[in-house]
Design an enzyme around this catalytic site. Structure first.
Site, mmCIF file in Angstrom:
data_model
loop_
_atom_site.group_PDB
_atom_site.id
_atom_site.type_symbol
_atom_site.label_atom_id
_atom_site.label_comp_id
_atom_site.label_asym_id
_atom_site.label_seq_id
_atom_site.Cartn_x
_atom_site.Cartn_y
_atom_site.Cartn_z
ATOM 1 N N LEU A 204 22.909 46.739 49.403
ATOM 2 C CA LEU A 204 21.883 46.056 48.627
ATOM 3 C C LEU A 204 21.782 44.637 49.166
ATOM 4 C CD1 LEU A 204 22.422 46.977 44.842
ATOM 5 C CD2 LEU A 204 20.334 47.315 46.173
ATOM 6 N N ASP A 205 20.579 44.113 49.230
ATOM 7 C CA ASP A 205 20.404 42.751 49.718
ATOM 8 C C ASP A 205 21.121 41.751 48.812
ATOM 9 O OD1 ASP A 205 18.817 43.510 51.885
ATOM 10 O OD2 ASP A 205 17.007 43.496 50.657
ATOM 11 N N TYR A 206 21.408 40.598 49.373
ATOM 12 C CA TYR A 206 22.080 39.512 48.652
ATOM 13 C C TYR A 206 21.373 39.180 47.344
ATOM 14 C CZ TYR A 206 24.036 34.737 48.132
ATOM 15 O OH TYR A 206 24.657 33.598 47.682
#
Length: 199
Positions: free
Chosen positions: A41-43
């Site tokens: 998952l992206d930051y």
């Protein structure tokens, strides 16, 4: 028999265990030696992340060939239109090519904790929520899809991967499942242990 960890990844945390820049990582919330994330998952995204120490299980979950559907709750800038929802359902043409048709529907704000920091209502006075299910995993795909139809993403929460649900896990909490058969991931029998938060 394999072990799978279901983690609610908080906002502004990396989907990895180390970072030279000192940003928050998975090591801040889970202590499970030898595990790796099945995908990422992206930051700046939140929600369900699956981890395991079983490489074949990670492959079955994460590899695009297996097309595990991923469901997201998306808070959007503005009130999304029927036309935009239909465009998502029919598939879009992004810079890296056409997307597969998605499942898309308006939803009421989901029962999740406010984000920290919260979205500023003065900057974003009108927002709406969308439930979007895709079977692809391109870089920042959901954000690019909603921007393409004119409704930028403000908040992105992954609610499900295949048969696994975020459920009532709070940010930073996790639970463990024991998978009892080496079948394709979506068909595995499983036993759940209580959720935990690293202290």
């Amino acid at each position: 028999m394999s072990t799978l960890y279901l983690l609610h990844k908080p906002y502004r945390m990396l989907s990895q265990f180390t970072d030279r820049q000192g940003r928050a990582t998975l090591a801040d919330v889970i202590d499970a030696p030898g595990v790796y994330a099945a995908g990422r998952l992206d930051y700046d995204s939140e929600g369900l992340l699956l981890l395991s120490d079983d490489g074949s299980l990670i492959h079955r979950i994460a590899h695009p060939r297996h097309k595990q559907p991923k469901t997201y709750w998306v808070q959007l800038e503005g009130q999304i239109s029927d036309e935009a929802i239909n465009a998502l359902r029919n598939g879009l043409v992004l810079k890296d090519g056409p997307t597969q048709p998605a499942k898309a529907r308006r939803i009421a704000p989901p029962a999740i904790n406010p984000r920290e920091p919260a979205i500023d209502p003065k900057r974003h006075p009108s927002t709406s929520w969308l439930e979007l299910t895709i079977t692809e995993g391109r870089n920042r795909q959901v954000r690019r899809m909603t921007a393409h139809v004119g409704f930028p993403t403000l908040r992105l929460v992954r609610a499900a991967i295949g048969p696994w649900q975020l459920g009532d896990l709070q940010p930073g909490e996790w639970r463990k499942e024991t998978l009892h058969a080496p079948r394709p991931a979506r068909n595995i029998n499983r036993t759940t242990t209580p959720r935990r938060r690293r202290s």
